[in-house]
Design a protein around this motif. Structure first.
Motif, mmCIF file in Angstrom:
data_model
loop_
_atom_site.group_PDB
_atom_site.id
_atom_site.type_symbol
_atom_site.label_atom_id
_atom_site.label_comp_id
_atom_site.label_asym_id
_atom_site.label_seq_id
_atom_site.Cartn_x
_atom_site.Cartn_y
_atom_site.Cartn_z
ATOM 1 N N GLU A 1 51.224 21.138 58.681
ATOM 2 C CA GLU A 1 52.072 20.578 60.435
ATOM 3 C C GLU A 1 52.616 21.926 60.825
ATOM 4 N N GLN A 2 52.785 22.826 59.594
ATOM 5 C CA GLN A 2 53.934 24.480 59.755
ATOM 6 C C GLN A 2 53.086 25.290 60.348
ATOM 7 N N ASN B 1 50.918 28.050 64.850
ATOM 8 C CA ASN B 1 49.555 28.458 65.666
ATOM 9 C C ASN B 1 49.507 29.665 64.160
ATOM 10 N N ASP B 2 49.326 28.606 63.002
ATOM 11 C CA ASP B 2 48.824 29.582 61.599
ATOM 12 C C ASP B 2 47.503 29.463 62.035
ATOM 13 N N ASN B 3 45.836 29.615 61.859
ATOM 14 C CA ASN B 3 44.660 28.992 61.759
ATOM 15 C C ASN B 3 44.385 29.357 60.201
#
Length: 88
Positions: A78-79, A84-86
Motif C-alpha cells: 500500500e505504501q 509510486n515506488d516500484n
C-alpha cells in the motif's frame, strides 16, 4: 595586475548563484499492531501433556507471526502504491 585578476575572479565566483539540492528521506514505520512480539513457550517437563501444551501455544504463536508478516507485506505494498515506488 595579478591581484586585480584574483579579485575579479573571486567576485565573479561570489556573484554566481549556487544551486543546493536537498534530499528528503521518508522513513515509514509499520503500524504498531503489526509489530507485537510473540513469546515462544519452552516445555518444562518431558510429559505428553506438557509437549501438547507447548505445541499448541507455539503453533498459535507462529500463526500470529505469519499473520503479522502478511499484514506488513500488505502495508508495504500500500505504501509503494501511495508513493509510486516500484522497487521491491
Amino acid at each position: 595586475m595579478l591581484m586585480a585578476g584574483l579579485l575579479a575572479m573571486s567576485l565573479v565566483s561570489c556573484s554566481t548563484p549556487h544551486i543546493v539540492t536537498q534530499y528528503e528521506t521518508i522513513v515509514l514505520v509499520p503500524p504498531s499492531d503489526l509489530l507485537k512480539p510473540c513469546t515462544l513457550e519452552r516445555v518444562a517437563e518431558q510429559t505428553v501433556g506438557a509437549l501438547a501444551h507447548g505445541y499448541i501455544v507455539n503453533t498459535t504463536c507462529g500463526g500470529k507471526l505469519n499473520e503479522q508478516l502478511d499484514g506488513i507485506s500488505r502495508w508495504a505494498e500500500e505504501q509503494r502504491k501511495l508513493y509510486n515506488d516500484n522497487s521491491k
